[in-house]
Design a protein around this motif. Structure first.
Motif, PDB file in Angstrom:
ATOM      1  N   ALA A  37      17.296 -67.256 -55.649  1.00  0.00           N
ATOM      2  CA  ALA A  37      16.837 -68.380 -56.463  1.00  0.00           C
ATOM      3  C   ALA A  37      15.356 -68.301 -56.794  1.00  0.00           C
ATOM      4  CB  ALA A  37      17.142 -69.696 -55.753  1.00  0.00           C
ATOM      5  N   GLU A  38      14.548 -67.769 -55.869  1.00  0.00           N
ATOM      6  CA  GLU A  38      13.098 -67.763 -56.051  1.00  0.00           C
ATOM      7  C   GLU A  38      12.557 -66.450 -56.613  1.00  0.00           C
ATOM      8  OE1 GLU A  38      11.155 -70.346 -55.750  1.00  0.00           O
ATOM      9  OE2 GLU A  38      12.818 -71.613 -55.120  1.00  0.00           O
ATOM     10  N   ALA A  39      13.373 -65.407 -56.664  1.00  0.00           N
ATOM     11  CA  ALA A  39      12.928 -64.103 -57.171  1.00  0.00           C
ATOM     12  C   ALA A  39      12.542 -64.193 -58.643  1.00  0.00           C
ATOM     13  CB  ALA A  39      14.031 -63.064 -56.980  1.00  0.00           C
ATOM     14  N   LEU A  40      11.690 -63.280 -59.068  1.00  0.00           N
ATOM     15  CA  LEU A  40      11.333 -63.149 -60.477  1.00  0.00           C
ATOM     16  C   LEU A  40      12.168 -62.018 -61.066  1.00  0.00           C
ATOM     17  CD1 LEU A  40       9.645 -63.661 -63.015  1.00  0.00           C
ATOM     18  CD2 LEU A  40       7.880 -62.161 -62.057  1.00  0.00           C
ATOM     19  N   TYR A  41      12.912 -62.334 -62.106  1.00  0.00           N
ATOM     20  CA  TYR A  41      13.783 -61.356 -62.768  1.00  0.00           C
ATOM     21  C   TYR A  41      13.112 -60.884 -64.051  1.00  0.00           C
ATOM     22  CZ  TYR A  41      17.235 -63.106 -59.492  1.00  0.00           C
ATOM     23  OH  TYR A  41      17.894 -63.457 -58.337  1.00  0.00           O
ATOM     24  N   ILE A  42      13.022 -59.575 -64.199  1.00  0.00           N
ATOM     25  CA  ILE A  42      12.312 -58.995 -65.345  1.00  0.00           C
ATOM     26  C   ILE A  42      13.253 -58.123 -66.163  1.00  0.00           C
ATOM     27  CG2 ILE A  42      10.473 -57.413 -66.042  1.00  0.00           C
ATOM     28  CD1 ILE A  42       8.908 -58.310 -63.579  1.00  0.00           C
ATOM     29  N   PHE A  43      13.302 -58.394 -67.468  1.00  0.00           N
ATOM     30  CA  PHE A  43      14.046 -57.555 -68.411  1.00  0.00           C
ATOM     31  C   PHE A  43      13.046 -56.797 -69.276  1.00  0.00           C
ATOM     32  CE2 PHE A  43      17.285 -60.715 -67.503  1.00  0.00           C
ATOM     33  CZ  PHE A  43      18.493 -60.033 -67.618  1.00  0.00           C
ATOM     34  N   SER A  44      13.246 -55.483 -69.398  1.00  0.00           N
ATOM     35  CA  SER A  44      12.464 -54.661 -70.322  1.00  0.00           C
ATOM     36  C   SER A  44      13.437 -53.687 -70.974  1.00  0.00           C
ATOM     37  CB  SER A  44      11.356 -53.903 -69.571  1.00  0.00           C
ATOM     38  OG  SER A  44      10.616 -53.085 -70.465  1.00  0.00           O
ATOM     39  N   ILE A  45      13.872 -54.005 -72.180  1.00  0.00           N
ATOM     40  CA  ILE A  45      14.989 -53.270 -72.782  1.00  0.00           C
ATOM     41  C   ILE A  45      15.068 -53.568 -74.278  1.00  0.00           C
ATOM     42  CG2 ILE A  45      16.638 -55.142 -72.308  1.00  0.00           C
ATOM     43  CD1 ILE A  45      18.703 -52.970 -71.541  1.00  0.00           C
ATOM     44  N   GLY A  46      15.619 -52.637 -75.054  1.00  0.00           N
ATOM     45  CA  GLY A  46      15.858 -52.873 -76.471  1.00  0.00           C
ATOM     46  C   GLY A  46      15.431 -51.773 -77.418  1.00  0.00           C
ATOM     47  N   THR A  47      14.407 -51.037 -77.050  1.00  0.00           N
ATOM     48  CA  THR A  47      13.899 -49.998 -77.958  1.00  0.00           C
ATOM     49  C   THR A  47      14.926 -48.908 -78.235  1.00  0.00           C
ATOM     50  OG1 THR A  47      11.619 -50.369 -77.242  1.00  0.00           O
ATOM     51  CG2 THR A  47      12.099 -48.253 -78.272  1.00  0.00           C
ATOM     52  N   ASN A  48      15.646 -48.479 -77.193  1.00  0.00           N
ATOM     53  CA  ASN A  48      16.622 -47.393 -77.376  1.00  0.00           C
ATOM     54  C   ASN A  48      17.757 -47.771 -78.310  1.00  0.00           C
ATOM     55  OD1 ASN A  48      15.364 -45.507 -75.600  1.00  0.00           O
ATOM     56  ND2 ASN A  48      16.193 -46.625 -73.861  1.00  0.00           N
ATOM     57  N   ASP A  49      18.034 -49.056 -78.426  1.00  0.00           N
ATOM     58  CA  ASP A  49      19.091 -49.484 -79.346  1.00  0.00           C
ATOM     59  C   ASP A  49      18.766 -49.075 -80.776  1.00  0.00           C
ATOM     60  OD1 ASP A  49      20.871 -50.928 -77.520  1.00  0.00           O
ATOM     61  OD2 ASP A  49      19.172 -52.285 -77.255  1.00  0.00           O
ATOM     62  N   PHE A  50      17.493 -48.933 -81.066  1.00  0.00           N
ATOM     63  CA  PHE A  50      17.072 -48.486 -82.387  1.00  0.00           C
ATOM     64  C   PHE A  50      16.867 -46.971 -82.443  1.00  0.00           C
ATOM     65  CE2 PHE A  50      15.691 -52.940 -82.154  1.00  0.00           C
ATOM     66  CZ  PHE A  50      16.329 -53.438 -83.280  1.00  0.00           C
ATOM     67  N   ILE A  51      16.025 -46.430 -81.556  1.00  0.00           N
ATOM     68  CA  ILE A  51      15.619 -45.020 -81.695  1.00  0.00           C
ATOM     69  C   ILE A  51      16.641 -44.025 -81.132  1.00  0.00           C
ATOM     70  CG2 ILE A  51      13.182 -45.606 -81.731  1.00  0.00           C
ATOM     71  CD1 ILE A  51      12.959 -44.613 -78.851  1.00  0.00           C
TER      72      ILE A  51
END
Length: 353
Positions: A159-173
């Protein structure tokens, strides 16, 4: 005997102490949990059958002990710097690395996989871990955490953790501009909307699994990565503005989606982490940040090499990666990641400190 005045003073001190403790605890992040692509993969791809790896020199040459961990850079990633800034360990380990225990994963873990995307089709191309599979690994992680820490403490960490998303560039290139499948189904603008819908769904799924503090990073100006410059047939050596325009469009739609999510998901705080403007500023004014080269990566000739090609052309690799914005033709150098981490800590992530 304690006088009435002394008793009152002690009571004030107690209230002050409790208020201070409450404030400190409310901002505490016990773990950083990461989903995404090669910008945050700490070595998961080392343990799956894919050529999309960075577990060989010159990758990792500026990491502790000069070890190529599988990070697609010369050293640490943004998430490593963030982990240290939150008072956690100085690097976030890869979930598939069996040299780490669940106790070590309890304060941070990355499920990310280099080459993947929001679109599961993107992951199929280099045979890497899709985002949907990363979420399945997270479910598995939750169960292991409960076994190791007990249900109460495990639920608190989740519940207290920080969740980080870093994604999306490969969907294009890797996908849209390479294969005919998605262009036959969507215009570029429609594909942006499709991807943002997938991002929205992933956050909702994660919320249902217990996440409450979530950061989703914007796309960087991927039209300015060295390989995009090299392959820019209209203006060789220049940034591909079509790519950058799509990145900005994705970011604008993502921001709108995250705002809606904050209204829909009770008790959640979902933040948009702006990285486009940070990288754009570095690219436009490299010398102001201490960089000498923005057009080429440090690895090899710096024009097209990434992953296995970096290992082939070591003789041409630069001496000082800190002078380069990019380490290979796609991925930033450790110094760039450090700047991005510092900027995001001062802006979007400040609310979690």
């Amino acid at each position: 005997m304690v006088s009435q005045r002394q008793h009152y003073c002690l009571l004030l001190l107690a209230v002050h102490f409790l208020a201070s403790s409450s404030t400190a605890t409310s901002g505490k992040v016990p773990a950083i949990i990461v989903f995404g692509d090669s910008t945050v993969d700490a070595g998961n791809n080392n343990f799956i059958p894919t050529i999309a790896r960075g577990n060989f020199p010159p990758y990792g040459r500026d990491f502790e002990g000069g070890v190529a961990t599988g990070r697609f850079s010369n050293g640490h990633l943004v998430t490593d710097f963030l982990s240290e800034a939150f008072g956690l360990k100085p690097s976030v380990p890869a979930y598939l690395d069996t040299s780490f225990t669940i106790d070590q994963f309890a304060s941070g873990v990355t499920f990310a996989s280099g080459g993947t995307g929001l679109d599961d089709l993107t992951a199929e191309i280099p045979s890497v871990i899709s985002l949907s599979q990363q979420l399945e690994y997270f479910k598995e992680y939750k169960e292991k955490l409960k076994e190791a820490k007990g249900e109460s403490l495990a639920n608190e960490i989740i519940a207290e953790a920080l969740y980080i998303f870093s994604i999306g560039t490969n969907d294009f290139i890797v996908n849209y501009f390479v294969l005919p499948v998605r262009p036959a189904q969507y215009t570029a603008q429609e594909y942006v909307t499709y991807l943002v819908g997938l991002a929205d769904a992933a956050i909702r799924d994660l919320y249902d699994l217990g996440a409450r503090k979530i950061s989703f990073s914007s796309l960087a100006p991927f039209g300015c990565i060295p390989s995009a410059r090299t392959l820019n047939h209209d203006e060789p050596g220049e940034c591909n503005e079509e790519y950058n325009q799509l990145a900005r469009r994705f970011n604008a739609e993502l921001l709108d989606a995250l705002r809606k999510l904050n209204g829909d998901l009770a008790g959640a705080l979902v933040v948009y982490t702006e990285t486009y403007s940070v990288v754009d500023s570095i690219v436009a004014n490299p010398s102001e940040y201490g960089f000498e080269n923005v057009e080429q990566g440090c690895c090899g000739t710096g024009l097209i090499e990434t992953s296995v090609l970096c290992g082939i052309d070591q003789a041409f690799t630069c001496q000082d990666a800190n002078r380069y914005v990019f380490f290979d033709s796609v991925h930033p150098s450790e110094e760039t990641y450090k700047i991005v981490a510092n900027e995001t800590l001062k802006t979007a992530l400040q609310v979690f400190l």
